[in-house]
Write a protein that holds these residues in place. Structure first.
Motif, PDB file in Angstrom:
ATOM      1  N   GLY A  21      -9.950  -4.886   0.870  1.00  0.00           N
ATOM      2  CA  GLY A  21     -11.089  -4.163  -0.557  1.00  0.00           C
ATOM      3  C   GLY A  21     -10.370  -2.983  -0.645  1.00  0.00           C
ATOM      4  O   GLY A  21     -10.634  -2.626  -2.230  1.00  0.00           O
ATOM      5  N   GLU A  22      -9.800  -2.537   0.582  1.00  0.00           N
ATOM      6  CA  GLU A  22      -8.755  -1.062  -0.333  1.00  0.00           C
ATOM      7  C   GLU A  22      -7.611  -1.562  -0.933  1.00  0.00           C
ATOM      8  O   GLU A  22      -7.200  -0.661  -1.958  1.00  0.00           O
ATOM      9  CB  GLU A  22      -9.054  -0.451   0.567  1.00  0.00           C
ATOM     10  CG  GLU A  22      -9.598   0.306   1.724  1.00  0.00           C
ATOM     11  CD  GLU A  22      -8.949   0.968   3.398  1.00  0.00           C
ATOM     12  OE1 GLU A  22      -8.212   0.969   3.152  1.00  0.00           O
ATOM     13  OE2 GLU A  22     -10.022   1.752   3.736  1.00  0.00           O
ATOM     14  N   TYR A  23      -6.902  -2.513  -0.564  1.00  0.00           N
ATOM     15  CA  TYR A  23      -5.489  -2.848  -1.385  1.00  0.00           C
ATOM     16  C   TYR A  23      -6.549  -3.701  -2.680  1.00  0.00           C
ATOM     17  O   TYR A  23      -5.468  -2.687  -3.896  1.00  0.00           O
ATOM     18  CB  TYR A  23      -5.374  -3.910  -1.187  1.00  0.00           C
ATOM     19  CG  TYR A  23      -4.178  -4.387  -1.060  1.00  0.00           C
ATOM     20  CD1 TYR A  23      -3.061  -4.281  -1.964  1.00  0.00           C
ATOM     21  CD2 TYR A  23      -4.088  -6.064  -2.125  1.00  0.00           C
ATOM     22  CE1 TYR A  23      -2.062  -4.702  -2.600  1.00  0.00           C
ATOM     23  CE2 TYR A  23      -3.136  -6.633  -3.503  1.00  0.00           C
ATOM     24  CZ  TYR A  23      -1.952  -5.565  -3.078  1.00  0.00           C
ATOM     25  OH  TYR A  23      -1.236  -6.583  -4.131  1.00  0.00           O
ATOM     26  N   MET A  24      -7.532  -3.701  -2.991  1.00  0.00           N
ATOM     27  CA  MET A  24      -7.938  -5.168  -4.872  1.00  0.00           C
ATOM     28  C   MET A  24      -8.254  -3.388  -5.246  1.00  0.00           C
ATOM     29  O   MET A  24      -8.281  -3.550  -6.696  1.00  0.00           O
ATOM     30  CB  MET A  24      -8.922  -5.140  -4.257  1.00  0.00           C
ATOM     31  CG  MET A  24      -8.396  -6.433  -3.615  1.00  0.00           C
ATOM     32  SD  MET A  24      -7.244  -8.316  -4.336  1.00  0.00           S
ATOM     33  CE  MET A  24      -7.826  -7.720  -5.926  1.00  0.00           C
ATOM     34  N   HIS A  56      -6.046   0.819 -10.462  1.00  0.00           N
ATOM     35  CA  HIS A  56      -6.113   1.370 -10.600  1.00  0.00           C
ATOM     36  C   HIS A  56      -4.398   1.503 -10.894  1.00  0.00           C
ATOM     37  O   HIS A  56      -3.743   1.995 -11.110  1.00  0.00           O
ATOM     38  CB  HIS A  56      -6.539   2.382  -9.705  1.00  0.00           C
ATOM     39  CG  HIS A  56      -7.659   2.834  -9.503  1.00  0.00           C
ATOM     40  ND1 HIS A  56      -8.228   1.968  -8.412  1.00  0.00           N
ATOM     41  CD2 HIS A  56      -8.645   4.003 -10.350  1.00  0.00           C
ATOM     42  CE1 HIS A  56     -10.048   2.286  -9.375  1.00  0.00           C
ATOM     43  NE2 HIS A  56     -10.194   3.907 -10.080  1.00  0.00           N
ATOM     44  N   GLY A  57      -4.223   0.028 -10.721  1.00  0.00           N
ATOM     45  CA  GLY A  57      -2.494  -0.227 -10.885  1.00  0.00           C
ATOM     46  C   GLY A  57      -1.353   0.035  -9.858  1.00  0.00           C
ATOM     47  O   GLY A  57      -0.238   0.368 -10.412  1.00  0.00           O
ATOM     48  N   ARG A  58      -2.510   0.038  -8.729  1.00  0.00           N
ATOM     49  CA  ARG A  58      -1.352   0.351  -8.019  1.00  0.00           C
ATOM     50  C   ARG A  58      -0.922  -0.878  -7.066  1.00  0.00           C
ATOM     51  O   ARG A  58      -1.589  -1.414  -7.006  1.00  0.00           O
ATOM     52  CB  ARG A  58      -1.998   1.763  -6.724  1.00  0.00           C
ATOM     53  CG  ARG A  58      -1.619   2.830  -7.548  1.00  0.00           C
ATOM     54  CD  ARG A  58      -2.215   3.884  -6.352  1.00  0.00           C
ATOM     55  NE  ARG A  58      -3.170   3.371  -6.195  1.00  0.00           N
ATOM     56  CZ  ARG A  58      -4.458   3.886  -6.433  1.00  0.00           C
ATOM     57  NH1 ARG A  58      -4.876   4.684  -7.020  1.00  0.00           N
ATOM     58  NH2 ARG A  58      -5.504   4.043  -5.390  1.00  0.00           N
ATOM     59  N   LEU A  59       0.767  -0.859  -6.765  1.00  0.00           N
ATOM     60  CA  LEU A  59       0.471  -2.266  -5.867  1.00  0.00           C
ATOM     61  C   LEU A  59       0.518  -1.767  -4.695  1.00  0.00           C
ATOM     62  O   LEU A  59       0.957  -2.382  -3.306  1.00  0.00           O
ATOM     63  CB  LEU A  59       2.321  -2.672  -6.457  1.00  0.00           C
ATOM     64  CG  LEU A  59       2.411  -3.805  -7.026  1.00  0.00           C
ATOM     65  CD1 LEU A  59       3.237  -3.914  -7.695  1.00  0.00           C
ATOM     66  CD2 LEU A  59       1.113  -4.503  -6.878  1.00  0.00           C
ATOM     67  N   ARG A  65       7.613   3.962   0.521  1.00  0.00           N
ATOM     68  CA  ARG A  65       8.353   4.000  -0.855  1.00  0.00           C
ATOM     69  C   ARG A  65       7.124   3.324  -1.915  1.00  0.00           C
ATOM     70  O   ARG A  65       6.378   2.132  -0.697  1.00  0.00           O
ATOM     71  CB  ARG A  65       9.400   3.369  -1.053  1.00  0.00           C
ATOM     72  CG  ARG A  65      10.534   3.598  -0.171  1.00  0.00           C
ATOM     73  CD  ARG A  65      11.965   3.330  -0.853  1.00  0.00           C
ATOM     74  NE  ARG A  65      11.691   1.892   0.549  1.00  0.00           N
ATOM     75  CZ  ARG A  65      12.804   0.943   0.430  1.00  0.00           C
ATOM     76  NH1 ARG A  65      13.773   1.043  -0.055  1.00  0.00           N
ATOM     77  NH2 ARG A  65      12.501   0.335   1.715  1.00  0.00           N
ATOM     78  N   GLN A  66       6.812   3.234  -2.966  1.00  0.00           N
ATOM     79  CA  GLN A  66       5.627   2.642  -3.095  1.00  0.00           C
ATOM     80  C   GLN A  66       6.004   1.659  -4.027  1.00  0.00           C
ATOM     81  O   GLN A  66       8.184   0.767  -4.131  1.00  0.00           O
ATOM     82  CB  GLN A  66       5.550   3.663  -5.412  1.00  0.00           C
ATOM     83  CG  GLN A  66       4.893   5.057  -5.212  1.00  0.00           C
ATOM     84  CD  GLN A  66       3.922   4.919  -4.381  1.00  0.00           C
ATOM     85  OE1 GLN A  66       2.516   3.606  -4.049  1.00  0.00           O
ATOM     86  NE2 GLN A  66       3.570   5.638  -3.650  1.00  0.00           N
ATOM     87  N   VAL A  67       5.308   0.015  -3.728  1.00  0.00           N
ATOM     88  CA  VAL A  67       6.142  -1.125  -4.115  1.00  0.00           C
ATOM     89  C   VAL A  67       6.602  -1.160  -5.207  1.00  0.00           C
ATOM     90  O   VAL A  67       7.506  -2.231  -5.421  1.00  0.00           O
ATOM     91  CB  VAL A  67       4.818  -1.952  -3.476  1.00  0.00           C
ATOM     92  CG1 VAL A  67       5.067  -3.653  -3.553  1.00  0.00           C
ATOM     93  CG2 VAL A  67       4.449  -2.107  -2.161  1.00  0.00           C
TER      94      VAL A  67
END
Length: 308
Positions: free
Chosen positions: A67-70, A75-78, A85-87
């Motif tokens: 749920g936190e991932y979705m 919001h446009g974050r992978l 590092r950002q995916v």
């Protein structure tokens, strides 16, 4: 048309959620501690492990983690990898390589596969038909890593027609050989689908009627028989584009292409779950959009199809 597109987009939502949930569960259910994997064989203080697990919600129940991932995805974050590092940034520079490889393989399937299928379909039961069927059967039977290694040795090292590895030569030169290797399996199915469909449609009543009206052979085949024969081919090509994006791991490894497949393979070895899930999520989105475009193409190939 608008209602049809909206309905297809709504139908894609449960497919997207179900697919990403399955992948997320499989990745994060793997045994082993990803935080400990960052340190290798070195011991990690328990306080550091607790801090890192809390930061990345690794102690939360799996449904809550998903749920936190979705929520971040909306919001446009992978997501963020375990080293901070950002995916999206990790994958950003690699998408171009994989996309160019997949497009090259897809165009190779389309152009050569349809041409071979038409050549065999117009000569059903003759030598050309036997050669196409035998050659495509051989391509289906040979594993891609064997075909890739053989193509690299012959066309790259011995005859020096194509670059042997890397993407330094740019597109299309640097992607032609790996693209042909990656698209060889799809080419076989495209050729067979085109050949079978064309051979059947050439015996249909509407083709005999068009011929009786005095239309040229080229017009009868190109505008009538081939047009209807391409519907199953377009369906396959739409599905296969997603397979090409996801199936490039072996090909990128053989030709040392710094694409998504190579990154996913390395991330699996290092237990970098966020990177694997992020890459698969984007591939699922591409797959759904391509299949929507394929459905819309049906109306151009067969005017009898109506969107409701």
């Amino acid at each position: 048309m608008r209602r049809y597109v909206l309905r297809r987009l709504l139908q894609a939502v449960p497919v997207f959620v179900g697919t990403t949930l399955l992948v997320y569960a499989m990745v994060f259910a793997l045994p082993g501690d990803p935080i400990q994997a960052l340190a290798g064989d070195k011991p990690v203080p328990e306080s550091v492990l607790r801090t890192m697990r809390d930061r990345y919600n690794l102690d939360d129940p799996l449904p809550l983690q998903y749920g936190e991932y979705m929520w971040g995805l909306l919001h446009g974050r992978l997501g963020e990898n375990y080293d901070g590092r950002q995916v999206a940034e990790m994958l950003g520079g690699r998408w171009t390589v994989t996309a160019l490889l997949a497009v090259t393989a897809w165009l190779f399937e389309l152009a050569v596969g349809v041409a071979l299928g038409v050549w065999a379909g117009l000569r059903r039961g003759r030598l050309a038909d036997t050669l196409v069927l035998g050659g495509t059967t051989l391509l289906i039977a040979v594993p891609v890593f064997v075909l890739g290694s053989a193509a690299q040795a012959l066309f790259g090292l011995r005859w020096q027609i194509f670059p042997t590895a890397g993407a330094d030569a740019g597109w299309p030169v640097g992607y032609l050989l790996p693209g042909m290797v990656l698209g060889s399996l799809g080419l076989s199915y495209v050729a067979r689908l085109t050949r079978t469909g064309l051979a059947e449609n050439l015996r249909a009543d509407y083709v005999r009627t068009a011929t009786a009206k005095g239309l040229s052979r080229v017009r009868v085949v190109g505008r009538h028989a081939l047009r209807n024969s391409l519907i199953p081919v377009v369906t396959y090509l739409g599905v296969d584009f997603g397979n090409l994006m996801g199936g490039a791991i072996v090909t990128e490894g053989i030709f040392n292409l710094p694409g998504i497949g190579q990154q996913v393979f390395q991330s699996i070895q290092l237990k970098e779950g966020p990177v694997v899930v992020g890459a698969v999520t984007v591939m699922v989105l591409i797959f759904l959009l391509v299949n929507l475009a394929v459905d819309l193409l049906y109306g151009l190939l067969d005017p009898r199809i109506r969107y409701r």
